[in-house]
Motif scaffolding. Structure first.
Motif, PDB file in Angstrom:
ATOM      1  N   UNK A   1     107.857  44.740  44.778  1.00  0.00           N
ATOM      2  CA  UNK A   1     107.440  45.972  44.094  1.00  0.00           C
ATOM      3  C   UNK A   1     107.238  47.101  45.094  1.00  0.00           C
ATOM      4  N   UNK A   2     107.594  48.302  44.657  1.00  0.00           N
ATOM      5  CA  UNK A   2     107.306  49.494  45.454  1.00  0.00           C
ATOM      6  C   UNK A   2     106.046  50.153  44.901  1.00  0.00           C
ATOM      7  N   UNK A   3     105.210  50.645  45.804  1.00  0.00           N
ATOM      8  CA  UNK A   3     103.992  51.348  45.412  1.00  0.00           C
ATOM      9  C   UNK A   3     103.884  52.618  46.232  1.00  0.00           C
ATOM     10  N   UNK A   4     103.208  53.619  45.689  1.00  0.00           N
ATOM     11  CA  UNK A   4     102.971  54.842  46.461  1.00  0.00           C
ATOM     12  C   UNK A   4     101.550  55.325  46.219  1.00  0.00           C
ATOM     13  N   UNK A   5     100.932  55.803  47.292  1.00  0.00           N
ATOM     14  CA  UNK A   5      99.566  56.321  47.190  1.00  0.00           C
ATOM     15  C   UNK A   5      99.317  57.314  48.314  1.00  0.00           C
ATOM     16  N   UNK A   6      98.233  58.053  48.197  1.00  0.00           N
ATOM     17  CA  UNK A   6      97.837  58.917  49.299  1.00  0.00           C
ATOM     18  C   UNK A   6      97.702  58.068  50.561  1.00  0.00           C
TER      19      UNK A   6
ATOM     20  N   UNK B   1      89.996  39.436  43.258  1.00  0.00           N
ATOM     21  CA  UNK B   1      89.730  39.461  41.818  1.00  0.00           C
ATOM     22  C   UNK B   1      91.020  39.564  41.010  1.00  0.00           C
ATOM     23  N   UNK B   2      92.079  38.955  41.517  1.00  0.00           N
ATOM     24  CA  UNK B   2      93.351  38.963  40.808  1.00  0.00           C
ATOM     25  C   UNK B   2      94.123  40.265  40.929  1.00  0.00           C
ATOM     26  N   UNK B   3      93.643  41.177  41.795  1.00  0.00           N
ATOM     27  CA  UNK B   3      94.332  42.458  41.943  1.00  0.00           C
ATOM     28  C   UNK B   3      94.803  42.628  43.382  1.00  0.00           C
ATOM     29  N   UNK B   4      96.059  43.055  43.515  1.00  0.00           N
ATOM     30  CA  UNK B   4      96.579  43.324  44.857  1.00  0.00           C
ATOM     31  C   UNK B   4      95.929  44.590  45.399  1.00  0.00           C
TER      32      UNK B   4
ATOM     33  N   UNK C   1      96.439  48.446  44.490  1.00  0.00           N
ATOM     34  CA  UNK C   1      97.740  49.119  44.595  1.00  0.00           C
ATOM     35  C   UNK C   1      98.120  49.771  43.273  1.00  0.00           C
ATOM     36  N   UNK C   2      97.739  49.153  42.176  1.00  0.00           N
ATOM     37  CA  UNK C   2      98.198  49.638  40.875  1.00  0.00           C
ATOM     38  C   UNK C   2      97.477  50.897  40.428  1.00  0.00           C
ATOM     39  N   UNK C   3      96.152  50.937  40.643  1.00  0.00           N
ATOM     40  CA  UNK C   3      95.361  52.037  40.070  1.00  0.00           C
ATOM     41  C   UNK C   3      94.668  52.908  41.107  1.00  0.00           C
TER      42      UNK C   3
ATOM     43  N   UNK D   1      85.816  52.589  40.344  1.00  0.00           N
ATOM     44  CA  UNK D   1      86.674  53.548  39.658  1.00  0.00           C
ATOM     45  C   UNK D   1      87.806  53.982  40.570  1.00  0.00           C
ATOM     46  N   UNK D   2      88.638  54.867  40.053  1.00  0.00           N
ATOM     47  CA  UNK D   2      89.798  55.321  40.824  1.00  0.00           C
ATOM     48  C   UNK D   2      89.338  56.249  41.937  1.00  0.00           C
ATOM     49  N   UNK D   3      89.678  55.891  43.164  1.00  0.00           N
ATOM     50  CA  UNK D   3      89.264  56.665  44.340  1.00  0.00           C
ATOM     51  C   UNK D   3      90.453  57.190  45.128  1.00  0.00           C
ATOM     52  N   UNK D   4      91.567  56.485  45.032  1.00  0.00           N
ATOM     53  CA  UNK D   4      92.759  56.826  45.808  1.00  0.00           C
ATOM     54  C   UNK D   4      93.841  57.277  44.842  1.00  0.00           C
ATOM     55  N   UNK D   5      94.473  58.401  45.132  1.00  0.00           N
ATOM     56  CA  UNK D   5      95.490  58.897  44.202  1.00  0.00           C
ATOM     57  C   UNK D   5      96.768  58.078  44.352  1.00  0.00           C
ATOM     58  N   UNK D   6      97.217  57.542  43.231  1.00  0.00           N
ATOM     59  CA  UNK D   6      98.432  56.722  43.174  1.00  0.00           C
ATOM     60  C   UNK D   6      99.565  57.605  42.668  1.00  0.00           C
TER      61      UNK D   6
END
Ligand code: FES
Length: 159
Positions: free
Chosen positions: A50-55, A74-77, A90-92, A116-121
């Motif tokens: 999978x490709x991911x992008x974030x700040x 916790x089951x999240x990459x 990575x997802x959110x 909560x969401x802290x990093x812009x994806x």
């Protein structure tokens, strides 16, 4: 804004997307950083197909996420920031932390919580072997926005 999702096999890049590189090069490198649209330092990474992008800069103190390990919590990459080990999904772009169930209990038990969401994806699209990023222009402030400044960019360049 309720337009249908474009077909996944579209043959031209989204209109507001920016070319990052060849997919095979990004897969090989695993991580690529790029100043997108002259205004945003973005990390594009490839992990488990999978490709991911974030700040690029960690929301906590601007750490270089491109040097972080990827681990599952916790089951999240998550990417684990190399500076103070903050975990970011990575997802959110959620910040995860371990909370103590009962501070009096021995041994201590913990469970994972989200800040909560802290990093812009950002959105990644692959078209005919080319990889594009569409910047997430949500007007909702995200903590990682703080490090997207000219001043910080200069600091990074100067080490
Ligand atoms: Fe990333 Fe502190 S800068 S954890």
């Amino acid at each position: 804004s309720s337009s249908p999702h474009p077909p996944s096999s579209c043959s031209s890049p989204p209109p507001d997307s920016h070319f990052i590189g060849k997919q095979k090069d990004i897969v090989e490198a695993g991580r690529v950083t790029k100043l997108v649209n002259g205004c945003r330092d973005v990390l594009v990474l490839y992990h488990q197909g999978q490709l991911h992008a974030m700040d690029m800069c960690c929301y906590h103190s601007g750490g270089p996420l491109q040097y972080g390990d990827i681990e599952e919590f916790n089951g999240k990459l998550c990417i684990v920031c190399p500076w103070h080990k903050y975990k970011i999904t990575l997802a959110e772009g959620e910040g995860l932390y371990q909370a103590v169930d009962n501070p009096m209990a021995k041994p201590l038990k913990t469970h994972w919580c989200s800040k909560g969401v802290k990093q812009r994806i950002h959105k990644v699209t692959e078209v005919n072997g080319d990889v594009y990023v569409t910047l997430n222009n949500s007007s909702e402030a995200t903590e990682s926005d703080v490090y997207q400044t000219e001043r910080y960019r200069t600091l990074l360049l100067n080490g």
